[in-house]
Motif scaffolding. Structure first.
Motif, mmCIF file in Angstrom:
data_model
loop_
_atom_site.group_PDB
_atom_site.id
_atom_site.type_symbol
_atom_site.label_atom_id
_atom_site.label_comp_id
_atom_site.label_asym_id
_atom_site.label_seq_id
_atom_site.Cartn_x
_atom_site.Cartn_y
_atom_site.Cartn_z
ATOM 1 N N VAL A 221 37.726 29.679 35.167
ATOM 2 C CA VAL A 221 37.955 30.453 35.203
ATOM 3 C C VAL A 221 38.611 32.480 34.317
ATOM 4 O O VAL A 221 38.749 32.931 33.803
ATOM 5 C CB VAL A 221 38.954 31.465 37.241
ATOM 6 N N LYS B 34 30.470 34.427 38.327
ATOM 7 C CA LYS B 34 31.499 34.455 38.517
ATOM 8 C C LYS B 34 31.178 34.267 40.384
ATOM 9 O O LYS B 34 32.859 33.917 41.743
ATOM 10 C CB LYS B 34 32.536 36.154 38.759
ATOM 11 N N PHE C 293 32.137 30.750 40.484
ATOM 12 C CA PHE C 293 33.622 30.046 40.543
ATOM 13 C C PHE C 293 34.085 30.514 42.100
ATOM 14 O O PHE C 293 34.614 30.023 42.292
ATOM 15 C CB PHE C 293 34.372 30.872 40.100
ATOM 16 N N VAL D 75 36.716 36.545 42.506
ATOM 17 C CA VAL D 75 37.359 36.057 42.284
ATOM 18 C C VAL D 75 38.806 36.207 42.387
ATOM 19 O O VAL D 75 38.864 34.575 42.754
ATOM 20 C CB VAL D 75 36.456 35.288 40.708
ATOM 21 N N GLU E 2 39.178 35.914 35.581
ATOM 22 C CA GLU E 2 40.450 36.090 36.549
ATOM 23 C C GLU E 2 40.569 37.547 36.896
ATOM 24 O O GLU E 2 40.995 37.574 38.252
ATOM 25 C CB GLU E 2 41.545 35.951 35.996
ATOM 26 N N HIS F 31 41.085 27.419 38.081
ATOM 27 C CA HIS F 31 41.576 28.745 37.948
ATOM 28 C C HIS F 31 41.412 28.579 36.159
ATOM 29 O O HIS F 31 41.647 29.720 35.890
ATOM 30 C CB HIS F 31 43.060 28.697 38.453
#
Length: 776
Positions: A559, A533, A536, A570, A565, A556
């Motif tokens: 993710v 995470k 990202f 994140v 998400e 996105h």
């Protein structure tokens, strides 16, 4: 595993009378007639077992291929030659055995001489750098002894452990145990084993941690109503713990229940530890709750389980329950609970625990003292941490590392590096943790030269190949702005994980090299390394820095596929990326869908509206943030003051700045003062802006005077602009931008003579023309 075996887990066990015995037993069947035979007895027992297994295998082969066996009789005509060669081989084998016996006898005599007076031998185990060097060396004769020597008597390690134990207990001497009765007893057991091995269970799979075989063996024993010793279950659980084998651990648990040993406190404690280390705190708690009795080890195990899984509040609650039961905590419990306080930054509970430690007379313990230093440092009370550190009668590398890490964690890099110098003067050898926190300290203050010196120390210490140290080196070089050095460390690493890649990507993103960061991510995927995470979050920051909206949308989707998400870090990075890419609608959509929000999430939305010039919307979000109980921080007020500045909300900005100081106890930084100068300057309130700078409680920087100079140029206020210019060049004589702004201001009001004077001053001051051309 060896310790567990020593506690009673036999290699073999007779199902009728449950007598286990071991290869390493000090009282193996030893014929007492000849000393040479005595020394080789254990070796001969191993040979007997090997021959037994070999015979079994040969029998299986011969049974399946009898024709081959029968055909062997036809070659008996050449038996005379074969017999001669066999006799010769036998003689060579016997000669070799005699040599082995002779060497074993010499080793026995040397070890007996060592144990008779160990003070006459040098102990080189701690500082020996080559396995060819002896572990013990006689001070006079220079004869050497090696612990790994295959001709050592079987009792060496046991007697050495006994000697060390006696020394720790303050005894001046020790004597070997009288084992004559045990010799006779074990002699009978071995004879019984070799007479019919089928009547004995082979427990080696349990001792060696072969889980599937061991589980099958234990199930067979239970089916035949044979009670396995408790230590067998404990060894299996330890094996499950090491391998993180939760499913197998549950099978062992079921066998323990089936054997009606689930009320045993020792096995209960081991089960709690296994479940905790395998990630199932809920199962660990169930075991704890079902136990009829608890001791200090039970409480330690369950408190440690909650601490390691980030549930510090419950760990502290359990500690309080433990005290109510009347069980006195030991130093291990105190260390675990201090760690729980560190995890949740509960300073008050940590202080109360410190009082209990003092009352329990554990404050002088070096492990507890180091844990106290770490707790205070991680709770933000660096003064208390240093006070405990200074009061410690004895300090080790853990104590020094905790204090250095405390300074580094608070951004006090110079203090951390100064303490490292003190540590070297005390001749304390740094470990991996020490170097990592020191590199973090260098990164926090961009101390490149000190970081390079540390890199040299790390190479000399032999830690450069360690992956954790390598990751810290990459982070240090990247935060100091030297990506080439970071890349060199990255390339030389023998092993790289997601943290290594993330550190490099973060370095490029932090330097504004978004394209390089995204290219490295593509390479990371090609090498099969899965991003975490944090990866990202860093990548999304890179997209925001170059306004790469489409790439941000692709990330996105990645993710979402990875299931990150819902993560608050994140999610906040997504909001920030969309806002910086100008897609405030997508930012708001992500923000609304977040299950959990922190101050970073709110700051990202407020900053996003501010960047788009939506000052009133930013104010609305600030009010909503406060209604939901979220406390604004320094970054929040930088964003909201910037929003007021770009939207011309002067009065609202003044009010928020005053409220920040008075109502929310947020101490203004240079960034907040710069926002206020920009707010007043944009609104044309130049006199108020100048007065605001003069009344600041901190020393104004060149940045603040530059903001005022820029506002004076925009509004044509020559006098204030001239005074602001004088302040800038006094602080930064080579600031070419200040000369450019002043010249442009004179140009705008038609004072060409003053423009020429400014350019002349610039030449005299030695300000480079390239900067002039670039900014003009």
């Amino acid at each position: 595993m060896a310790a567990a075996a020593a506690g009673g887990l036999g290699i073999c066990c007779n199902p009728n009378h449950h007598h286990p015995f071991f290869y390493s037993d000090l009282s193996h069947p030893l014929p007492l007639l000849h000393s040479s035979v005595l020394l080789c007895a254990q070796f001969r027992i191993r040979i007997r077992i090997t021959q037994l297994l070999k015979t079994t295998n040969e029998y299986a082969v011969s049974s399946s291929s009898s024709s081959i066996t029968c055909s062997s009789t036809s070659s008996s005509s050449s038996s005379s030659d074969s017999s001669g060669r066999a006799a010769e081989c036998a003689m060579r084998s016997w000669s070799l055995e005699e040599q082995h016996q002779s060497q074993a006898l010499r080793k026995k005599q040397l070890w007996e001489e060592f144990f008779s007076d160990p003070s006459q031998w040098w102990d080189s185990r701690s500082d020996k750098k080559n396995p060819r060097f002896p572990d013990f060396k006689h001070k006079t004769t220079k004869k050497g002894l090696w612990l790994a020597d295959r001709f050592n008597p079987p009792w060496v390690h046991g007697r050495l452990a006994a000697m060390i134990q006696c020394q720790e207990q303050g005894q001046s001497s020790f004597s070997a145990p009288e084992t004559s009765g045990r010799v006779v007893r074990v002699e009978r057991l071995w004879q019984e084993f070799f007479s019919d091995p089928s009547q004995w269970w082979d427990n080696r799979c349990i001792k060696e941690g072969r889980l599937k075989e061991a589980l099958h063996l234990m199930e067979l024993m239970i089916q035949q109503n044979i009670q396995a010793p408790k230590i067998s279950y404990a060894v299996l659980l330890k094996g499950c713990t090491r391998r993180k084998a939760l499913a197998e651990g549950k099978q062992v648990h079921a066998l323990i229940v089936q054997s009606r040993l689930d009320s045993d406190i020792f096995l209960g404690n081991t089960l709690i530890e296994m479940y905790a280390k395998c990630g199932s705190v809920l199962d660990a708690r169930k075991v704890f709750n079902k136990m009829p009795d608890h001791n200090v080890f039970s409480w330690t195990a369950i408190i440690s389980a909650y601490t390691e899984h980030g549930q510090g509040e419950e760990a502290i609650n359990l500690f309080q329950q433990m005290q109510q039961t009347g069980i006195a905590p030991d130093k291990v419990v105190f260390v675990v609970v201090l760690k729980a306080c560190s995890r949740i930054a509960d300073l008050e509970q940590g202080k109360q625990l410190h009082s209990h430690i003092i009352q329990s007379d554990f404050e002088s313990d070096i492990i507890v003292g180091s844990a106290l230093v770490d707790m205070y440092a991680k709770c933000g009370s660096i003064e208390h941490a240093r006070q405990v550190f200074n009061n410690m009668h004895e300090r080790n590398v853990v104590s020094w590392s905790a204090m250095i890490g405390g300074y580094a964690g608070q951004g006090l890099g110079n203090e951390a590096l100064a303490l490292y110098e003190e540590m070297k003067q005390e001749y304390v050898q740094p470990n991996i943790v020490t170097y990592v926190v020191l590199l973090n300290a260098c990164a926090s203050i961009a101390a490149l030269e000190q970081g390079k010196q540390l890199h040299s120390d790390i190479i000399r210490s032999g830690f450069e190949s360690d992956m954790i140290v390598g990751n810290a080196l990459i982070d240090m070089y990247a935060k100091c702005g030297y990506m080439e050095d970071a890349h060199e460390v990255f390339i030389k690493m023998n092993e790289r994980d997601a943290i290594s890649w993330t550190a490099m990507i973060a370095g490029y993103a932090g330097q504004g090299h978004g394209k390089e960061a995204l290219a490295l991510y593509a390479q990371m995927k090609q090498e099969g390394v899965k991003p975490n995470k944090v990866t990202f979050a860093v990548l999304l920051k890179a997209c925001g820095s170059i306004a790469a909206l489409e790439l941000g949308k692709q990330l996105h989707s990645h993710v979402i596929k990875r299931g990150f998400e819902s993560d608050v870090i994140v999610g906040s990075a997504l909001v920030d990326m969309y806002a910086k890419c100008g897609s405030i609608e997508h930012a708001y959509q992500v923000f609304e869908n977040m299950h959990e929000r922190d101050v970073v999430s709110w700051n990202a939305m407020i900053a996003g509206y501010a960047q788009q010039g939506f000052g009133k919307e930013s104010l609305t979000f600030l009010e909503q943030m406060q209604r939901e109980g979220m406390k604004p921080d320094q970054a929040t007020y930088v964003s909201i003051l910037s929003a007021c500045s770009h939207s011309g909300l002067v009065e609202e900005g003044r009010y928020l700045f005053d409220s920040m100081c008075k109502d929310h106890s947020v101490i203004p930084t240079v960034d907040h003062y710069a926002c206020m100068v920009d707010l007043l300057g944009r609104a044309g309130c130049l006199a108020d802006a100048e007065d605001f700078i003069k009344k600041m409680p901190i020393q104004p920087t060149a940045v603040l005077w530059m903001a005022l100079l820029g506002a004076a140029r925009n509004h044509g206020h020559v006098e204030i602009g001239r005074r602001a210019f004088d302040r800038v060049v006094k602080l930064e004589p080579q600031n070419a931008a200040a000369y450019v702004l002043l010249s442009n201001m004179y140009e705008a009001v038609g004072k060409r003579d003053e423009v020429a004077k400014v350019r002349s001053k610039m030449t005299v001051a030695g300000v480079e023309k390239s900067n002039w051309v670039q900014l003009d």
